[in-house]
Design an enzyme around this catalytic site. Structure first.
Site, mmCIF file in Angstrom:
data_model
loop_
_atom_site.group_PDB
_atom_site.id
_atom_site.type_symbol
_atom_site.label_atom_id
_atom_site.label_comp_id
_atom_site.label_asym_id
_atom_site.label_seq_id
_atom_site.Cartn_x
_atom_site.Cartn_y
_atom_site.Cartn_z
ATOM 1 N N LYS A 1 -5.843 -0.015 -5.637
ATOM 2 C CA LYS A 1 -5.871 0.910 -4.783
ATOM 3 C C LYS A 1 -4.691 0.865 -3.832
ATOM 4 O O LYS A 1 -4.092 -0.035 -3.681
ATOM 5 C CB LYS A 1 -7.183 0.643 -3.750
ATOM 6 N N THR B 1 2.461 -12.158 1.742
ATOM 7 C CA THR B 1 1.562 -12.714 2.856
ATOM 8 C C THR B 1 0.093 -13.288 2.073
ATOM 9 O O THR B 1 -0.178 -13.046 1.051
ATOM 10 C CB THR B 1 1.152 -11.636 3.931
ATOM 11 N N GLU C 1 -9.900 -12.446 4.885
ATOM 12 C CA GLU C 1 -10.272 -12.008 3.359
ATOM 13 C C GLU C 1 -11.013 -12.965 2.357
ATOM 14 O O GLU C 1 -11.935 -12.632 1.704
ATOM 15 C CB GLU C 1 -9.028 -11.318 2.859
ATOM 16 N N ASP D 1 0.895 -1.062 0.098
ATOM 17 C CA ASP D 1 -0.164 0.019 0.100
ATOM 18 C C ASP D 1 0.904 1.235 0.012
ATOM 19 O O ASP D 1 0.517 2.316 -0.850
ATOM 20 C CB ASP D 1 -1.067 0.078 1.209
#
Length: 453
Positions: A211, A199, A259, A178
């Site tokens: 993003k 990961t 997730e 990110d």
């Protein structure tokens, strides 16, 4: 006029009518009494850039001397590959081919945990191609996903002298990716970068879309906001290799499963079925890296399906023009919970707590039955995921609903399960009373479920 009506008018493609070879765009505007007022706006191509710029004129707007419309469509294209063999084998040219920039060096951002485990392999790989890796080590985890990490990376890129078209490698978990994506989108107004997720969480989530972002602590509100600063900016390539997962501890693997469970609940009964059958073994064997062939096959299928589902959902909506997104499941209440000062909860864990609470909300509406809620609970517990947290207070839940309305442009737009696993709809009518009922029901259900495990 309500928000959706305004949004529809903003994004609606105008009707173009030919008139004397000069296009006339018919635009609709609304006055205070919401009655429609139609006006004609003439539009003609600008000679120097006829395919991109037009001159606008209208007899009904005398206060405007001249208007122009400039349109440029930016193509978005990136490749994601799932590697069968180690990406650090010299015989595997994927990383080398990802950057064809001339020169004897390559700039790499490497997660500190990966640096300690794979430095020799990384160095040997690039040396085998007569390249010298210039490595910037970055600390992972949410606490380092901030302006300080971004500034340190920008400093390192400046010191290295990264060229305008030279890709750099981002090798790490979701937080590192990110920060790197945000740096890539802002350094020299945009440079290429290559994502290498390390990961389970980043493999099936952070690596897939466009993003990027960092958390931000506001001096005025004295609150910390998750991903408050960020951009939509694609990598040039994503290189996925499950071999990194063998060195992850159990908690990090469980965290990544948060997730995956989310995706299964809203989009894929097949993923849910695989987690139901193999979940405990997947977490206990480095996601198949140390398991039987059957478990290895299940792990590979779960990863592939999870990436496919994310791509299917994000591909048509990369820039989130459509705000009702099934993949936002578990990302409403979790955003507030994660940012509680001193909270010992990882992203996937928070998403899972939110996801189970959302399942309870669906149960409260009669949209799923108790048997389905129990199946969801058992799968989550089998993966070692928390299903509840003391941080899910009524105050935090209501704060999260307020934030959702702000973040999703005037409506809650919260995905909830409907009818079955693998199907969801977005709602905007969750009330304070409904939240209170769910919070009161949750401990009673969990106490009964624990006895039946």
């Amino acid at each position: 006029m309500n928000v959706d009506t305004v949004k529809e008018k903003i994004y609606k493609t105008p009707t173009v009518v030919k008139q004397n070879t000069r296009p006339v765009v018919i635009e609709e505007t609304c006055s205070n009494d919401e009655s429609k007022e139609v006006k004609e706006v003439g539009e003609e191509p600008l000679k120097g850039a006829p395919n991109n710029v037009t001159r606008l004129f209208s007899p009904t707007t005398p206060w405007v001397t001249t208007g122009y419309r400039s349109v440029f469509t930016l193509p978005i294209s990136y490749t994601l590959s799932i590697q069968r063999t180690s990406i650090f084998l010299p015989s595997n040219p994927t990383l080398y081919n990802a950057s064809t920039c001339p020169g004897p060096t390559r700039f790499l951002v490497v997660d500190s945990a990966i640096y300690s485990l794979h430095l020799t392999s990384i160095t040997s790989y690039f040396h085998s191609y007569n390249l010298t890796p210039h490595i910037h080590v970055m600390l992972g985890e949410e606490s380092h996903k901030n302006l300080s990490s971004l500034t340190l990376l920008i400093d390192a890129l400046s010191d290295y002298g990264l060229k305008r078209r030279e890709p750099f490698y981002a090798i790490g978990g979701g937080c590192v990716l990110d920060v790197c994506g945000l740096a890539a989108s802002t350094y020299r107004r945009g440079v290429p970068f290559i994502r290498v997720p390390t990961t389970l969480l980043s493999l099936v989530d952070a690596s897939v879309g466009v993003k990027n972002g960092i958390d931000y602590e506001c001096c005025l509100t004295e609150s910390k906001y998750k991903n408050r600063l960020g951009t939509f900016y694609p990598p040039v390539e994503v290189v996925c290799w499950a071999g990194f997962l063998g060195s992850q501890d159990r908690r990090n693997l469980s965290n990544g499963c948060g997730e995956i469970v989310k995706l299964s609940l809203v989009k894929s009964e097949e993923i849910f079925g695989l987690l139901e059958e193999f979940g405990t073994e997947l977490v206990g064997t480095g996601f198949g890296e140390e398991g039987s062939e059957e478990v290895k096959t299940a792990a590979a299928r779960v990863i592939e399906l999870s990436i496919e589902v994310m791509l299917q959902e994000l591909g048509p909506n990369l820039y989130e023009f459509e705000l009702e997104r099934p993949v936002d499941y578990g990302h409403t209440f979790s955003k507030v919970v994660e940012m509680v000062p001193g909270a010992d909860i990882m992203h996937g864990e928070a998403v899972n707590v939110d996801g189970f609470f959302s399942a309870v909300l669906s149960f409260g509406r009669g949209w799923i039955d108790e048997a389905t809620l129990t199946r969801i609970y058992k799968v989550m517990k089998g993966l070692g995921l928390p299903v509840a947290s003391d941080l899910m207070t009524e105050e935090n839940c209501l704060k999260a609903l307020e934030d959702a309305v702000e973040h999703r442009h005037g409506k809650q737009r919260i995905p909830l399960l409907k009818d079955r696993i693998g199907n969801s709809i977005c709602v905007s009518d969750i009330t304070e009373e409904e939240v209170q009922r769910a919070l009161n029901f949750l401990p009673r259900f969990l106490e009964a479920a624990e006895k039946n495990l």
